[in-house]
Design a protein around this motif. Structure first.
Motif, PDB file in Angstrom:
ATOM      1  N   ALA A 227       0.832  -1.211   0.000  1.00 33.28           N
ATOM      2  CA  ALA A 227       0.000   0.000   0.000  1.00 33.28           C
ATOM      3  C   ALA A 227       0.864   1.258   0.000  1.00 33.28           C
ATOM      4  N   ARG A 228       1.884   1.276   0.819  1.00 27.65           N
ATOM      5  CA  ARG A 228       2.719   2.470   0.946  1.00 27.65           C
ATOM      6  C   ARG A 228       3.516   2.721  -0.332  1.00 27.65           C
ATOM      7  N   TYR A 229       4.175   1.693  -0.857  1.00 34.22           N
ATOM      8  CA  TYR A 229       4.959   1.889  -2.074  1.00 34.22           C
ATOM      9  C   TYR A 229       4.061   2.253  -3.254  1.00 34.22           C
ATOM     10  N   GLY A 230       2.895   1.648  -3.340  1.00 35.88           N
ATOM     11  CA  GLY A 230       1.969   1.990  -4.417  1.00 35.88           C
ATOM     12  C   GLY A 230       1.565   3.451  -4.372  1.00 35.88           C
ATOM     13  N   THR A 231       1.299   3.947  -3.167  1.00 37.36           N
ATOM     14  CA  THR A 231       0.936   5.354  -2.999  1.00 37.36           C
ATOM     15  C   THR A 231       2.094   6.274  -3.357  1.00 37.36           C
ATOM     16  N   ILE A 232       3.278   5.942  -2.894  1.00 39.56           N
ATOM     17  CA  ILE A 232       4.466   6.764  -3.188  1.00 39.56           C
ATOM     18  C   ILE A 232       4.702   6.834  -4.694  1.00 39.56           C
ATOM     19  N   ILE A 233       4.628   5.705  -5.355  1.00 38.06           N
ATOM     20  CA  ILE A 233       4.858   5.673  -6.800  1.00 38.06           C
ATOM     21  C   ILE A 233       3.800   6.492  -7.532  1.00 38.06           C
ATOM     22  N   ALA A 234       2.540   6.386  -7.107  1.00 38.90           N
ATOM     23  CA  ALA A 234       1.466   7.159  -7.748  1.00 38.90           C
ATOM     24  C   ALA A 234       1.679   8.657  -7.552  1.00 38.90           C
ATOM     25  N   ILE A 235       2.052   9.065  -6.352  1.00 36.92           N
ATOM     26  CA  ILE A 235       2.278  10.496  -6.080  1.00 36.92           C
ATOM     27  C   ILE A 235       3.497  10.992  -6.858  1.00 36.92           C
ATOM     28  N   ALA A 236       4.571  10.225  -6.826  1.00 41.72           N
ATOM     29  CA  ALA A 236       5.781  10.631  -7.560  1.00 41.72           C
ATOM     30  C   ALA A 236       5.468  10.790  -9.045  1.00 41.72           C
ATOM     31  N   THR A 237       4.710   9.869  -9.591  1.00 42.34           N
ATOM     32  CA  THR A 237       4.328   9.943 -11.002  1.00 42.34           C
ATOM     33  C   THR A 237       3.490  11.183 -11.267  1.00 42.34           C
ATOM     34  N   GLN A 238       2.534  11.465 -10.397  1.00 38.13           N
ATOM     35  CA  GLN A 238       1.679  12.648 -10.544  1.00 38.13           C
ATOM     36  C   GLN A 238       2.518  13.926 -10.524  1.00 38.13           C
ATOM     37  N   LEU A 239       3.555  13.932  -9.719  1.00 39.71           N
ATOM     38  CA  LEU A 239       4.421  15.108  -9.612  1.00 39.71           C
ATOM     39  C   LEU A 239       5.459  15.177 -10.733  1.00 39.71           C
TER      40      LEU A 239
ATOM     41  N   THR B  29       9.215  10.772 -12.241  1.00 35.57           N
ATOM     42  CA  THR B  29       9.312   9.389 -12.691  1.00 35.57           C
ATOM     43  C   THR B  29      10.632   8.758 -12.267  1.00 35.57           C
ATOM     44  N   ASP B  30      11.639   9.581 -11.985  1.00 34.05           N
ATOM     45  CA  ASP B  30      12.909   9.040 -11.493  1.00 34.05           C
ATOM     46  C   ASP B  30      12.706   8.335 -10.153  1.00 34.05           C
ATOM     47  N   ILE B  31      11.944   8.969  -9.267  1.00 36.31           N
ATOM     48  CA  ILE B  31      11.661   8.370  -7.954  1.00 36.31           C
ATOM     49  C   ILE B  31      10.762   7.157  -8.125  1.00 36.31           C
ATOM     50  N   ALA B  32       9.713   7.293  -8.941  1.00 38.12           N
ATOM     51  CA  ALA B  32       8.801   6.168  -9.175  1.00 38.12           C
ATOM     52  C   ALA B  32       9.559   4.975  -9.752  1.00 38.12           C
ATOM     53  N   ASP B  33      10.416   5.233 -10.724  1.00 38.50           N
ATOM     54  CA  ASP B  33      11.177   4.154 -11.362  1.00 38.50           C
ATOM     55  C   ASP B  33      12.149   3.495 -10.377  1.00 38.50           C
ATOM     56  N   ALA B  34      12.712   4.276  -9.471  1.00 34.00           N
ATOM     57  CA  ALA B  34      13.643   3.722  -8.481  1.00 34.00           C
ATOM     58  C   ALA B  34      12.934   2.774  -7.515  1.00 34.00           C
ATOM     59  N   LEU B  35      11.651   3.037  -7.237  1.00 30.72           N
ATOM     60  CA  LEU B  35      10.933   2.255  -6.236  1.00 30.72           C
ATOM     61  C   LEU B  35      10.028   1.167  -6.826  1.00 30.72           C
ATOM     62  N   ARG B  36       9.780   1.221  -8.113  1.00 37.03           N
ATOM     63  CA  ARG B  36       8.901   0.224  -8.737  1.00 37.03           C
ATOM     64  C   ARG B  36       9.415  -1.209  -8.549  1.00 37.03           C
ATOM     65  N   PRO B  37      10.726  -1.468  -8.649  1.00 37.64           N
ATOM     66  CA  PRO B  37      11.193  -2.842  -8.390  1.00 37.64           C
ATOM     67  C   PRO B  37      10.867  -3.307  -6.965  1.00 37.64           C
ATOM     68  N   THR B  38      10.896  -2.388  -6.024  1.00 37.48           N
ATOM     69  CA  THR B  38      10.561  -2.752  -4.648  1.00 37.48           C
ATOM     70  C   THR B  38       9.096  -3.147  -4.541  1.00 37.48           C
ATOM     71  N   LEU B  39       8.214  -2.374  -5.162  1.00 34.60           N
ATOM     72  CA  LEU B  39       6.791  -2.723  -5.140  1.00 34.60           C
ATOM     73  C   LEU B  39       6.587  -4.102  -5.764  1.00 34.60           C
ATOM     74  N   ASP B  40       7.244  -4.367  -6.864  1.00 33.85           N
ATOM     75  CA  ASP B  40       7.133  -5.678  -7.507  1.00 33.85           C
ATOM     76  C   ASP B  40       7.625  -6.793  -6.584  1.00 33.85           C
ATOM     77  N   GLU B  41       8.729  -6.539  -5.873  1.00 35.42           N
ATOM     78  CA  GLU B  41       9.257  -7.536  -4.933  1.00 35.42           C
ATOM     79  C   GLU B  41       8.297  -7.776  -3.782  1.00 35.42           C
TER      80      GLU B  41
END
Length: 173
Positions: free
Chosen positions: A119-131, A134-146
């Protein structure tokens, strides 16, 4: 100000707070997992927890990268949610007498942690993308997948092994 380290006035402030929240959470998880590993008497459960501990250490590195990309210091903000999940996990584990039921409790507690992280990583990625970060979202997307993969592995472990071992044998009627 409540639980927050500083007032949250913008979406970027919220992004930073959530990064601090999950950073704290990941640090607490690295402290809790060795205790769970120690309590685990099932080799498959122990192995899953050991693998997740190694994975969590890598995820902390990604979070530190996300802080750098944000231009902020990597630091945690107390996360009462993860503290509560870990406290409950410890209490339940200490209340269970049957070693097989304990494995079910440990896996269930680990899944509660995974669901919070997802839930937390999904929210962070969505907010980073909205802002536009995408550098932050891309850095954390592998973590969400894991985190999602770990949850699936824990579900399979529960359904295919530990829940069955803990269930009483049903006599045919």
């Amino acid at each position: 100000m409540g639980f927050f380290t500083k007032p949250i006035k913008t979406l970027d402030d919220l992004l930073l707070h959530l990064l601090q929240d999950i950073y704290y959470a990941e640090q607490q998880i690295t402290k809790a997992l060795p205790r769970m590993i120690e309590k685990s008497g099932d080799p498959a459960v122990r192995s899953a927890f050991e693998a997740h501990l190694r994975e969590t250490e890598t995820q902390i590195g990604r979070l530190e990268q996300a802080f750098r990309l944000h231009g902020s210091e990597a630091k945690g903000a107390t996360c009462q949610a993860i503290d509560g999940i870990i406290k409950e996990a410890n209490e339940v584990a200490s209340d269970v007498d049957d070693p097989e039921v304990l494995q079910v409790a440990l896996v269930g507690s680990a899944q509660a942690v995974e669901h919070y992280e997802i839930a937390r990583y999904g929210t962070i990625i969505a907010i980073a993308t909205q802002l536009g970060r995408t550098d932050i979202a891309d850095a954390l997307r592998p973590t969400l997948d894991e985190e999602k993969a770990t949850d699936r592995k824990l579900s399979a472990l529960a359904e295919e092994r530990v829940n069955r071992q803990a269930a009483p044998v049903q006599e045919p009627v």
